[in-house]
Write a protein that holds these residues in place. Structure first.
Motif, mmCIF file in Angstrom:
data_model
loop_
_atom_site.group_PDB
_atom_site.id
_atom_site.type_symbol
_atom_site.label_atom_id
_atom_site.label_comp_id
_atom_site.label_asym_id
_atom_site.label_seq_id
_atom_site.Cartn_x
_atom_site.Cartn_y
_atom_site.Cartn_z
ATOM 1 N N ILE A 130 1.120 2.563 -8.482
ATOM 2 C CA ILE A 130 1.261 1.178 -8.013
ATOM 3 C C ILE A 130 2.212 0.413 -8.933
ATOM 4 O O ILE A 130 3.064 -0.348 -8.470
ATOM 5 C CB ILE A 130 -0.119 0.478 -7.936
ATOM 6 C CG1 ILE A 130 -0.949 1.073 -6.777
ATOM 7 C CG2 ILE A 130 0.031 -1.027 -7.748
ATOM 8 C CD1 ILE A 130 -2.384 0.588 -6.716
ATOM 9 N N GLU A 131 2.102 0.649 -10.239
ATOM 10 C CA GLU A 131 2.976 -0.038 -11.206
ATOM 11 C C GLU A 131 4.434 0.375 -11.047
ATOM 12 O O GLU A 131 5.339 -0.367 -11.423
ATOM 13 C CB GLU A 131 2.509 0.242 -12.650
ATOM 14 C CG GLU A 131 1.234 -0.480 -13.036
ATOM 15 C CD GLU A 131 1.335 -1.987 -12.862
ATOM 16 O OE1 GLU A 131 2.324 -2.582 -13.344
ATOM 17 O OE2 GLU A 131 0.439 -2.565 -12.219
ATOM 18 N N GLN A 132 4.683 1.561 -10.483
ATOM 19 C CA GLN A 132 6.060 2.037 -10.300
ATOM 20 C C GLN A 132 6.732 1.423 -9.068
ATOM 21 O O GLN A 132 7.941 1.524 -8.911
ATOM 22 C CB GLN A 132 6.073 3.567 -10.162
ATOM 23 C CG GLN A 132 5.732 4.293 -11.447
ATOM 24 C CD GLN A 132 5.637 5.798 -11.237
ATOM 25 O OE1 GLN A 132 6.329 6.361 -10.397
ATOM 26 N NE2 GLN A 132 4.774 6.443 -11.992
ATOM 27 N N LEU A 133 5.952 0.808 -8.176
ATOM 28 C CA LEU A 133 6.539 0.191 -6.988
ATOM 29 C C LEU A 133 7.395 -1.012 -7.397
ATOM 30 O O LEU A 133 7.075 -1.689 -8.372
ATOM 31 C CB LEU A 133 5.431 -0.280 -6.034
ATOM 32 C CG LEU A 133 4.590 0.803 -5.358
ATOM 33 C CD1 LEU A 133 3.364 0.184 -4.693
ATOM 34 C CD2 LEU A 133 5.413 1.575 -4.329
ATOM 35 N N PRO A 134 8.471 -1.284 -6.630
ATOM 36 C CA PRO A 134 9.246 -2.501 -6.917
ATOM 37 C C PRO A 134 8.324 -3.724 -6.829
ATOM 38 O O PRO A 134 7.379 -3.716 -6.035
ATOM 39 C CB PRO A 134 10.289 -2.522 -5.784
ATOM 40 C CG PRO A 134 10.361 -1.112 -5.292
ATOM 41 C CD PRO A 134 9.003 -0.514 -5.511
ATOM 42 N N PRO A 135 8.582 -4.773 -7.622
ATOM 43 C CA PRO A 135 7.657 -5.913 -7.718
ATOM 44 C C PRO A 135 7.213 -6.505 -6.382
ATOM 45 O O PRO A 135 6.011 -6.706 -6.163
ATOM 46 C CB PRO A 135 8.445 -6.940 -8.540
ATOM 47 C CG PRO A 135 9.375 -6.113 -9.368
ATOM 48 C CD PRO A 135 9.723 -4.922 -8.528
ATOM 49 N N TYR A 141 1.551 -4.438 -1.407
ATOM 50 C CA TYR A 141 0.626 -3.297 -1.389
ATOM 51 C C TYR A 141 -0.739 -3.688 -1.969
ATOM 52 O O TYR A 141 -1.782 -3.381 -1.393
ATOM 53 C CB TYR A 141 1.221 -2.133 -2.183
ATOM 54 C CG TYR A 141 0.383 -0.877 -2.106
ATOM 55 C CD1 TYR A 141 0.484 -0.017 -1.026
ATOM 56 C CD2 TYR A 141 -0.521 -0.563 -3.118
ATOM 57 C CE1 TYR A 141 -0.286 1.124 -0.949
ATOM 58 C CE2 TYR A 141 -1.299 0.576 -3.042
ATOM 59 C CZ TYR A 141 -1.173 1.418 -1.959
ATOM 60 O OH TYR A 141 -1.948 2.549 -1.883
ATOM 61 N N ILE A 142 -0.732 -4.394 -3.094
ATOM 62 C CA ILE A 142 -1.988 -4.795 -3.740
ATOM 63 C C ILE A 142 -2.765 -5.762 -2.841
ATOM 64 O O ILE A 142 -3.973 -5.611 -2.649
ATOM 65 C CB ILE A 142 -1.731 -5.408 -5.130
ATOM 66 C CG1 ILE A 142 -1.297 -4.308 -6.099
ATOM 67 C CG2 ILE A 142 -2.970 -6.124 -5.665
ATOM 68 C CD1 ILE A 142 -0.783 -4.805 -7.442
ATOM 69 N N LEU A 143 -2.057 -6.747 -2.257
ATOM 70 C CA LEU A 143 -2.732 -7.708 -1.384
ATOM 71 C C LEU A 143 -3.343 -7.017 -0.171
ATOM 72 O O LEU A 143 -4.421 -7.381 0.287
ATOM 73 C CB LEU A 143 -1.749 -8.792 -0.924
ATOM 74 C CG LEU A 143 -1.332 -9.804 -2.002
ATOM 75 C CD1 LEU A 143 -0.214 -10.697 -1.492
ATOM 76 C CD2 LEU A 143 -2.515 -10.649 -2.447
ATOM 77 N N PHE A 194 -9.567 5.191 0.666
ATOM 78 C CA PHE A 194 -9.796 3.822 0.197
ATOM 79 C C PHE A 194 -8.499 3.131 -0.204
ATOM 80 O O PHE A 194 -8.294 1.972 0.062
ATOM 81 C CB PHE A 194 -10.762 3.854 -0.995
ATOM 82 C CG PHE A 194 -11.023 2.501 -1.601
ATOM 83 C CD1 PHE A 194 -11.872 1.600 -0.968
ATOM 84 C CD2 PHE A 194 -10.394 2.133 -2.777
ATOM 85 C CE1 PHE A 194 -12.106 0.360 -1.520
ATOM 86 C CE2 PHE A 194 -10.635 0.883 -3.331
ATOM 87 C CZ PHE A 194 -11.488 0.001 -2.696
ATOM 88 N N TYR A 195 -7.580 3.882 -0.829
ATOM 89 C CA TYR A 195 -6.374 3.276 -1.362
ATOM 90 C C TYR A 195 -5.192 3.271 -0.400
ATOM 91 O O TYR A 195 -4.388 2.361 -0.432
ATOM 92 C CB TYR A 195 -5.921 3.991 -2.655
ATOM 93 C CG TYR A 195 -6.770 3.597 -3.829
ATOM 94 C CD1 TYR A 195 -6.520 2.434 -4.529
ATOM 95 C CD2 TYR A 195 -7.812 4.393 -4.242
ATOM 96 C CE1 TYR A 195 -7.293 2.052 -5.615
ATOM 97 C CE2 TYR A 195 -8.590 4.036 -5.332
ATOM 98 C CZ TYR A 195 -8.325 2.868 -6.005
ATOM 99 O OH TYR A 195 -9.085 2.509 -7.079
ATOM 100 N N VAL A 196 -5.048 4.307 0.424
ATOM 101 C CA VAL A 196 -3.817 4.426 1.214
ATOM 102 C C VAL A 196 -4.049 4.562 2.700
ATOM 103 O O VAL A 196 -3.166 4.964 3.422
ATOM 104 C CB VAL A 196 -2.935 5.598 0.696
ATOM 105 C CG1 VAL A 196 -2.431 5.328 -0.689
ATOM 106 C CG2 VAL A 196 -3.657 6.920 0.769
ATOM 107 N N SER A 197 -5.212 4.207 3.208
ATOM 108 C CA SER A 197 -5.430 4.308 4.655
ATOM 109 C C SER A 197 -4.699 3.201 5.354
ATOM 110 O O SER A 197 -4.408 2.188 4.797
ATOM 111 C CB SER A 197 -6.914 4.211 4.955
ATOM 112 O OG SER A 197 -7.427 2.982 4.512
#
Length: 197
Positions: A130-135, A141-143, A194-197
């Motif tokens: 997740i930290e590697q994704l562009p800002p 993604y987090i939201l 949980f994370y990528v569905s």
């Protein structure tokens, strides 16, 4: 102010500027209606209705500077409440299915300490990715995947189009899947969903 109390648009404009008294008026005006709505769709779950009402208005306060004043505030409140309700149902279903899976495969999962370590490693790997994704993509993604906000809310919150939200999510999800493929065995136990569905 008296004549403004019944005008949601004026209340929302003032709320956007941080006027807490307008927030309190909107809460008084809509919390009971939302409670009854959630009570109805949840088939009488008082605790859930109460929790969702509180969470909806906490969310509204968190995003009060970004709320659109053009549409109906009542519709917005019901939409957020309905989405929260559906997320609760989805999470309960996932827990139920996961619980069933554990019972069905108990003999295969007897080494729980080892599995816990694997889960922790997977969680750490997901957080690193997740930290590697562009800002901007990371924020979307987090939201969506961590905070479970619907695309419409994310678009309003970040002041971008829903299409942009969907595009960023698609790219982020593809990146996560590609980089998590070495962890397939752990993912099969349900954490990946949980994370990528």
């Amino acid at each position: 102010m008296k004549e403004d109390i019944n005008n949601d648009r004026i209340l929302l404009e003032r709320l956007k500027n941080g006027d807490i008294s307008c927030f309190e008026i909107l809460y008084s005006k809509y919390s009971g209606k939302l409670y009854n709505y959630v009570l109805n769709i949840s088939k009488g779950d008082f605790y859930l209705a109460e929790e969702i009402v509180q969470n909806v208005f906490v969310r509204i306060w968190e995003i009060h500077r970004h709320i659109e004043t053009e549409g109906s505030f009542g519709s917005f409140v019901y939409t957020v409440g309905k989405n929260m309700f559906l997320n609760v149902i989805k999470n309960r279903m996932q827990e139920y299915l996961y619980h069933d899976y554990i019972i069905e495969h108990a003999s295969e999962l007897d080494n729980t300490v080892e599995k816990e370590v694997e889960y922790k490693m997977l969680e750490e790997q997901i957080n690193k990715l997740i930290e590697q994704l562009p800002p901007a993509r990371r924020k979307v993604y987090i939201l969506s995947r961590v905070k479970h906000l619907p695309n419409k809310e994310i678009a309003a919150l970040l002041d971008i189009s829903e299409n942009t939200v969907e595009s960023q999510l698609t790219k982020a999800t593809r990146f996560m899947r590609e980089n998590l493929s070495p962890y397939c065995e752990i993912i099969a136990l349900g954490l990946f969903q949980f994370y990528v569905s």
